[in-house]
Write a protein that holds these residues in place. Sequence first.
Motif, PDB file in Angstrom:
ATOM      1  N   ASP A  39     -25.928 -39.779  -5.961  1.00 12.74           N
ATOM      2  CA  ASP A  39     -27.202 -39.638  -5.249  1.00 12.74           C
ATOM      3  C   ASP A  39     -27.227 -38.228  -4.623  1.00 12.74           C
ATOM      4  OD1 ASP A  39     -29.246 -39.644  -3.363  1.00 12.74           O
ATOM      5  OD2 ASP A  39     -28.959 -41.759  -2.844  1.00 12.74           O
ATOM      6  N   GLN A  40     -27.936 -37.322  -5.303  1.00 10.44           N
ATOM      7  CA  GLN A  40     -27.916 -35.904  -4.897  1.00 10.44           C
ATOM      8  C   GLN A  40     -28.518 -35.693  -3.515  1.00 10.44           C
ATOM      9  OE1 GLN A  40     -26.506 -33.332  -6.216  1.00 10.44           O
ATOM     10  NE2 GLN A  40     -25.940 -34.071  -8.244  1.00 10.44           N
ATOM     11  N   LYS A  41     -29.624 -36.381  -3.249  1.00 12.69           N
ATOM     12  CA  LYS A  41     -30.321 -36.188  -1.981  1.00 12.69           C
ATOM     13  C   LYS A  41     -29.421 -36.618  -0.806  1.00 12.69           C
ATOM     14  CE  LYS A  41     -34.710 -37.140   0.186  1.00 12.69           C
ATOM     15  NZ  LYS A  41     -35.722 -38.166   0.324  1.00 12.69           N
ATOM     16  N   LYS A  42     -28.818 -37.784  -0.963  1.00 11.04           N
ATOM     17  CA  LYS A  42     -27.927 -38.302   0.091  1.00 11.04           C
ATOM     18  C   LYS A  42     -26.712 -37.377   0.264  1.00 11.04           C
ATOM     19  CE  LYS A  42     -25.663 -42.539   1.582  1.00 11.04           C
ATOM     20  NZ  LYS A  42     -25.124 -43.836   1.187  1.00 11.04           N
ATOM     21  N   THR A  43     -26.163 -36.914  -0.873  1.00 14.64           N
ATOM     22  CA  THR A  43     -24.985 -36.029  -0.821  1.00 14.64           C
ATOM     23  C   THR A  43     -25.310 -34.741  -0.060  1.00 14.64           C
ATOM     24  OG1 THR A  43     -24.275 -36.938  -2.933  1.00 14.64           O
ATOM     25  CG2 THR A  43     -23.249 -34.879  -2.267  1.00 14.64           C
ATOM     26  N   LYS A  44     -26.469 -34.139  -0.356  1.00 10.63           N
ATOM     27  CA  LYS A  44     -26.865 -32.885   0.315  1.00 10.63           C
ATOM     28  C   LYS A  44     -26.990 -33.103   1.820  1.00 10.63           C
ATOM     29  CE  LYS A  44     -27.733 -29.983  -3.260  1.00 10.63           C
ATOM     30  NZ  LYS A  44     -26.786 -30.716  -4.103  1.00 10.63           N
ATOM     31  N   SER A  45     -27.590 -34.214   2.187  1.00  8.16           N
ATOM     32  CA  SER A  45     -27.766 -34.459   3.620  1.00  8.16           C
ATOM     33  C   SER A  45     -26.410 -34.707   4.302  1.00  8.16           C
ATOM     34  CB  SER A  45     -28.801 -35.570   3.798  1.00  8.16           C
ATOM     35  OG  SER A  45     -28.334 -36.615   4.547  1.00  8.16           O
ATOM     36  N   GLU A  65     -22.401 -26.131   0.416  1.00 12.10           N
ATOM     37  CA  GLU A  65     -21.980 -26.167  -1.002  1.00 12.10           C
ATOM     38  C   GLU A  65     -20.467 -25.961  -1.181  1.00 12.10           C
ATOM     39  OE1 GLU A  65     -24.224 -24.185   0.385  1.00 12.10           O
ATOM     40  OE2 GLU A  65     -24.058 -22.110  -0.296  1.00 12.10           O
ATOM     41  N   LYS A 118     -24.692 -31.313   4.881  1.00 15.41           N
ATOM     42  CA  LYS A 118     -25.235 -30.587   6.043  1.00 15.41           C
ATOM     43  C   LYS A 118     -24.686 -31.170   7.345  1.00 15.41           C
ATOM     44  CE  LYS A 118     -29.601 -28.986   4.280  1.00 15.41           C
ATOM     45  NZ  LYS A 118     -30.971 -29.407   4.124  1.00 15.41           N
TER      46      LYS A 118
END
Length: 222
Positions: free
Chosen positions: A4-10, A59, A13
């Motif tokens: 889950d890219q969106k969850k991973t990015k959040s 990142e 952060k």
Amino acid sequence: MTLDQKKTKSIQKEMITACIQLADLGFLAGIGGNLAVRVDETYMVVTPSASDYYTMKPEDLCVLRIDTLQMVEGTKQPTTESGIHASFFKKRPDINVSLHTHQPLASAITLLGKDLILSEKETKERLGDRLVMVSYAPSGTSFLVRAFQSKITDKTNGYLLKNHGIVCGAKDLKSAIRSVSLIEKEASEFLRKSIQNHPNPNRLSARVIKQINTIFLSARHT
Ligand SMILES: [Zn+2]
């Protein structure tokens, strides 16, 4: 399972903010200590090995499979303690954050080689009645992972790695930071009491207590 890219990015952060907070507290001394957050039952995000927490970017954090430690995203080396975090997540599905610190006073307690019985109400509610001692094995080795694995229990969220540091599990990052702050407070109280109750207190005792107070108060505790 796809990541889950969106969850991973959040998560990445939030981890950057948490690492800066922990470094400010003095709990990630230098480049020591590391952090892992579960994305779901398959993946976790971990801090990279030997990184400066004040310059780390989202990142730079590595995404690993929890079952095999295979890196699926990232360009840096993942923390050498990834095995510790993965084993915690595998054995404790209720834990989403695994935090390893080299916080000064609680790390000093690890030299004693025994469990630390906790005394304050909030600390016990969050962590259980004790911090469990894990026998010594060199940092970043499968020996340490095995020693840690053998001690994981539902009854405690805090572990002392002998001669090394702390591993703390929590539901979320905020709670993990609060827990390690409470652990440091318990450690400072334990050390003060041990010195005060020593059968032969001397001038050195007062100096050591002053030093403990200085270390404890120098961290901006939450
Ligand atoms: Zn360490």
